[in-house]
Scaffold this motif. Structure first.
Motif, PDB file in Angstrom:
ATOM      1  N   GLN A 248       0.900   1.528  12.089  1.00 41.36           N
ATOM      2  CA  GLN A 248      -0.873   0.421  12.486  1.00 41.36           C
ATOM      3  C   GLN A 248      -1.127   0.649  11.348  1.00 41.36           C
ATOM      4  OE1 GLN A 248      -1.002   0.779  16.142  1.00 41.36           O
ATOM      5  NE2 GLN A 248       0.227   1.144  15.965  1.00 41.36           N
ATOM      6  N   THR A 249      -0.393  -0.924  10.839  1.00 42.29           N
ATOM      7  CA  THR A 249      -1.304  -1.719   9.500  1.00 42.29           C
ATOM      8  C   THR A 249      -0.847  -2.720   9.733  1.00 42.29           C
ATOM      9  OG1 THR A 249      -0.707   0.201   7.505  1.00 42.29           O
ATOM     10  CG2 THR A 249      -1.204  -2.207   6.981  1.00 42.29           C
ATOM     11  N   THR A 250      -2.146  -3.672   9.781  1.00 44.98           N
ATOM     12  CA  THR A 250      -1.161  -5.334  10.453  1.00 44.98           C
ATOM     13  C   THR A 250      -0.692  -5.673   9.665  1.00 44.98           C
ATOM     14  OG1 THR A 250      -4.182  -4.781  11.143  1.00 44.98           O
ATOM     15  CG2 THR A 250      -2.658  -7.572  11.727  1.00 44.98           C
ATOM     16  N   PRO A 251       0.588  -6.376   9.968  1.00 48.66           N
ATOM     17  CA  PRO A 251       1.459  -7.281   9.219  1.00 48.66           C
ATOM     18  C   PRO A 251       0.707  -8.017   8.079  1.00 48.66           C
ATOM     19  CG  PRO A 251       2.565  -6.115  10.901  1.00 48.66           C
ATOM     20  CD  PRO A 251       0.885  -5.711  11.171  1.00 48.66           C
ATOM     21  N   THR A 252       0.984  -8.780   8.230  1.00 48.15           N
ATOM     22  CA  THR A 252       0.180 -10.124   7.004  1.00 48.15           C
ATOM     23  C   THR A 252       1.560 -10.727   6.271  1.00 48.15           C
ATOM     24  OG1 THR A 252      -0.403  -8.955   5.321  1.00 48.15           O
ATOM     25  CG2 THR A 252      -2.334  -8.362   7.458  1.00 48.15           C
ATOM     26  N   GLU A 295       8.564  -8.229  -4.325  1.00 51.85           N
ATOM     27  CA  GLU A 295       9.124  -6.781  -4.839  1.00 51.85           C
ATOM     28  C   GLU A 295       7.981  -5.996  -3.833  1.00 51.85           C
ATOM     29  OE1 GLU A 295       6.573  -6.868  -8.505  1.00 51.85           O
ATOM     30  OE2 GLU A 295       8.337  -7.135  -8.017  1.00 51.85           O
ATOM     31  N   ASN A 296       7.283  -6.098  -3.277  1.00 51.58           N
ATOM     32  CA  ASN A 296       6.309  -5.098  -2.734  1.00 51.58           C
ATOM     33  C   ASN A 296       6.316  -4.672  -0.949  1.00 51.58           C
ATOM     34  OD1 ASN A 296       4.328  -5.039  -3.939  1.00 51.58           O
ATOM     35  ND2 ASN A 296       3.449  -6.974  -3.905  1.00 51.58           N
ATOM     36  N   ASN A 297       7.894  -5.713  -0.584  1.00 51.49           N
ATOM     37  CA  ASN A 297       8.233  -5.233   0.584  1.00 51.49           C
ATOM     38  C   ASN A 297       8.825  -4.194   0.706  1.00 51.49           C
ATOM     39  OD1 ASN A 297      10.775  -5.431   2.805  1.00 51.49           O
ATOM     40  ND2 ASN A 297       9.624  -7.090   3.248  1.00 51.49           N
ATOM     41  N   ARG A 298       8.924  -3.042   2.025  1.00 53.29           N
ATOM     42  CA  ARG A 298       8.776  -1.755   1.667  1.00 53.29           C
ATOM     43  C   ARG A 298      10.659  -1.991   2.598  1.00 53.29           C
ATOM     44  NH1 ARG A 298       4.160   0.279   5.851  1.00 53.29           N
ATOM     45  NH2 ARG A 298       2.345  -0.073   4.257  1.00 53.29           N
ATOM     46  N   PHE A 299      11.494  -2.626   3.085  1.00 58.78           N
ATOM     47  CA  PHE A 299      12.662  -2.358   3.851  1.00 58.78           C
ATOM     48  C   PHE A 299      12.734  -2.528   1.846  1.00 58.78           C
ATOM     49  CE2 PHE A 299      11.471  -3.538   7.616  1.00 58.78           C
ATOM     50  CZ  PHE A 299      12.055  -2.796   8.155  1.00 58.78           C
ATOM     51  N   TYR A 300      12.914  -3.659   1.023  1.00 59.75           N
ATOM     52  CA  TYR A 300      13.675  -3.803  -0.329  1.00 59.75           C
ATOM     53  C   TYR A 300      13.079  -2.691  -1.436  1.00 59.75           C
ATOM     54  CZ  TYR A 300      13.480  -4.794  -5.055  1.00 59.75           C
ATOM     55  OH  TYR A 300      13.775  -4.975  -6.851  1.00 59.75           O
ATOM     56  N   GLN A 301      11.507  -1.944  -1.068  1.00 60.46           N
ATOM     57  CA  GLN A 301      11.715  -0.352  -2.264  1.00 60.46           C
ATOM     58  C   GLN A 301      12.248   0.327  -1.887  1.00 60.46           C
ATOM     59  OE1 GLN A 301       7.429  -0.348  -1.647  1.00 60.46           O
ATOM     60  NE2 GLN A 301       6.792  -2.039  -3.444  1.00 60.46           N
ATOM     61  N   THR A 302      12.676   0.518   0.176  1.00 64.45           N
ATOM     62  CA  THR A 302      13.505   1.805   0.534  1.00 64.45           C
ATOM     63  C   THR A 302      14.838   1.464  -0.166  1.00 64.45           C
ATOM     64  OG1 THR A 302      12.488   1.813   1.926  1.00 64.45           O
ATOM     65  CG2 THR A 302      14.202   3.286   2.453  1.00 64.45           C
ATOM     66  N   LEU A 303      15.572   0.312   0.270  1.00 65.61           N
ATOM     67  CA  LEU A 303      16.928   0.376   0.002  1.00 65.61           C
ATOM     68  C   LEU A 303      17.869   0.621  -1.576  1.00 65.61           C
ATOM     69  CD1 LEU A 303      17.892  -3.028   2.341  1.00 65.61           C
ATOM     70  CD2 LEU A 303      18.113  -0.680   2.361  1.00 65.61           C
ATOM     71  N   GLY A 311      19.832  -3.689  -1.865  1.00 66.57           N
ATOM     72  CA  GLY A 311      18.228  -3.772  -2.529  1.00 66.57           C
ATOM     73  C   GLY A 311      18.691  -4.372  -3.402  1.00 66.57           C
ATOM     74  N   VAL A 312      18.384  -5.719  -3.460  1.00 62.01           N
ATOM     75  CA  VAL A 312      18.113  -6.592  -4.039  1.00 62.01           C
ATOM     76  C   VAL A 312      17.119  -7.955  -3.478  1.00 62.01           C
ATOM     77  CG1 VAL A 312      20.462  -6.327  -5.733  1.00 62.01           C
ATOM     78  CG2 VAL A 312      20.261  -8.265  -3.373  1.00 62.01           C
ATOM     79  N   LEU A 313      16.389  -9.083  -4.300  1.00 58.69           N
ATOM     80  CA  LEU A 313      15.335 -10.318  -3.942  1.00 58.69           C
ATOM     81  C   LEU A 313      16.640 -11.403  -3.720  1.00 58.69           C
ATOM     82  CD1 LEU A 313      12.198  -9.347  -5.890  1.00 58.69           C
ATOM     83  CD2 LEU A 313      12.738  -8.245  -3.522  1.00 58.69           C
ATOM     84  N   SER A 354       9.722 -14.648   7.761  1.00 58.19           N
ATOM     85  CA  SER A 354      11.126 -13.890   7.220  1.00 58.19           C
ATOM     86  C   SER A 354      10.562 -13.320   5.651  1.00 58.19           C
ATOM     87  CB  SER A 354      12.206 -14.751   7.224  1.00 58.19           C
ATOM     88  OG  SER A 354      12.759 -14.389   8.356  1.00 58.19           O
ATOM     89  N   TYR A 355      10.040 -14.221   4.423  1.00 60.80           N
ATOM     90  CA  TYR A 355      10.315 -13.428   3.432  1.00 60.80           C
ATOM     91  C   TYR A 355       8.541 -13.212   2.684  1.00 60.80           C
ATOM     92  CZ  TYR A 355      14.363 -16.192   3.596  1.00 60.80           C
ATOM     93  OH  TYR A 355      15.907 -16.629   3.857  1.00 60.80           O
ATOM     94  N   PHE A 356       7.783 -13.470   3.814  1.00 62.95           N
ATOM     95  CA  PHE A 356       6.483 -13.534   3.284  1.00 62.95           C
ATOM     96  C   PHE A 356       5.992 -12.186   4.118  1.00 62.95           C
ATOM     97  CE2 PHE A 356       5.818 -18.451   2.568  1.00 62.95           C
ATOM     98  CZ  PHE A 356       6.659 -18.094   1.898  1.00 62.95           C
ATOM     99  N   THR A 357       6.358 -11.410   4.730  1.00 62.36           N
ATOM    100  CA  THR A 357       5.623 -10.619   5.175  1.00 62.36           C
ATOM    101  C   THR A 357       5.958  -9.446   4.253  1.00 62.36           C
ATOM    102  OG1 THR A 357       6.418 -10.850   7.413  1.00 62.36           O
ATOM    103  CG2 THR A 357       5.873  -8.689   6.756  1.00 62.36           C
TER     104      THR A 357
END
Length: 360
Positions: A248-252, A295-303, A311-313, A354-357
């Motif tokens: 429940q955090t508004t995706p921006t 690099e703040n993307n949660r999927f990237y940080q988890t992977l 887990g690469v950008l 796809s890249y800015f969320t």
């Protein structure tokens, strides 16, 4: 509470199993979905002298849609209680300003320079299941997150949807583009080359929150009446195929210095009076992948944390060259029967959101 309009063929099942969940059913063969589209345009052509012309163009559009997400067959969708009747209102204003200067350098050489500005917005106001609703779409339903979740159900032949739990879809984007192209005739060759730069100083937005969804193996009437397979009805363990709970955090999302560069060159070579060969090469660079906040993307940080090879950008490619080749053959030499063939490679612009969320 929210009201629903459905095809009458599903009414029997819905009345028996969904009305107890406080989802009221109003049978209807259609849902009102008004659509307003206001367009305006203007064009001015200025001839500065015999060799210079300067056209200017403006185009604007304001589109408004009501209940745009409703109307699917066998789908339960919310409508606010009377006197309000809209589940969502969508506003799409856009404007475009463009100017172009054409310079006739010589009888065999012409230069065209243009620049334009584009502004696009979107505001999609939906009903809210928990808190206050944006855009005047009626009061919130005042339900807990768990109560909202059971209103987003998917059965094999019946689906409930559109119960949001916060926020709304919005998007705001600006483009500034500069483009130049030179055309010249040299003997049997018609050359054309040029390039453009498109800068996106501002592009951001947010997305509506949903509580999640529950996907069932069978329809509600099967779950409620098949006591062999479901001895406890909806309380039987294992009746849910998948369950999705949304944060429940508004995706921006937003851009950080995004731009596009491109250049091209082509030649129409008239080999014979009946055969013309076309050769071309284009280069594109899409900067939208090189974003400092990826690099703040949660999927990237988890992977990255679990050591996944994914887990690469991503990075913008600097090798997007697009060659093309073609020909035109005038079979009889009279222009009535022409055979054309061509081949080319092209690189499209990626979907920027796809890249800015940032908050996923």
């Amino acid at each position: 509470t929210g009201f629903t309009r459905l095809r009458p063929t599903t009414l029997v099942v819905l009345e028996q199993f969904l009305v107890p969940l406080n989802i009221h059913v109003i049978p209807a063969s259609s849902t009102p979905q008004p659509f307003h589209d206001l367009n305006a345009s203007a064009k001015f052509d200025f001839k500065l002298n015999d060799n210079h012309t300067l056209p200017f163009r403006f185009a604007g559009e304001l589109t408004t849609l009501w209940n745009s997400t409703l109307g699917a067959s066998n789908t339960i969708s919310p409508l606010p209680g009377p006197p309000l009747e809209w589940s969502d209102i969508n506003h799409f204003p856009s404007s475009n300003y463009a100017i172009r200067e054409t310079w006739v350098i010589s009888p065999t050489k012409v230069n065209e320079y243009s620049m334009q500005y584009l502004h696009y917005k979107k505001n999609d106001y939906n009903m809210n299941c928990t808190g206050p609703t944006q855009g005047g779409q009626g009061p919130s339903l005042g339900l807990t997150l768990e109560q909202c979740l059971i209103r987003n159900l998917t059965f094999p032949s019946i689906v409930t949807k559109n119960f949001g739990s916060g926020g709304w879809n919005d998007y705001d984007e600006e483009h500034v583009q500069f483009k130049d192209a030179v055309s010249m005739q040299v003997g049997k060759h018609a050359f054309k080359f040029g390039g453009d730069v498109m800068w996106v100083p501002y592009a951001n937005g947010s997305q509506v929150l949903t509580p999640g969804s529950l996907v069932f193996y069978d329809d509600p009437n099967v779950i409620a009446t098949n006591t062999t397979k479901y001895p406890l009805g909806f309380a039987t363990p294992g009746i849910v195929r998948t369950m999705n709970l949304s944060a429940q955090t508004t995706p921006t999302f937003r851009t950080y210095g995004m731009y596009y560069l491109s250049a091209f060159a082509q030649d129409d070579y008239k080999i014979t009076p009946r055969l013309t060969l076309n050769l071309g090469l284009r280069y594109d660079f899409f900067h939208n992948l090189n974003q400092s906040k990826l690099e703040n993307n949660r999927f990237y940080q988890t992977l990255k944390t679990i050591g996944s090879p994914f887990g690469v950008l991503p990075h913008a490619s600097k090798l997007d060259f697009s060659p093309r080749v073609g020909f035109a053959w005038d079979v009889r030499g009279n222009g009535k029967d022409v055979i054309r063939a061509n081949f080319g490679m092209y690189y499209p612009v990626q979907v920027v959101t796809s890249y800015f969320t940032a908050n996923y």
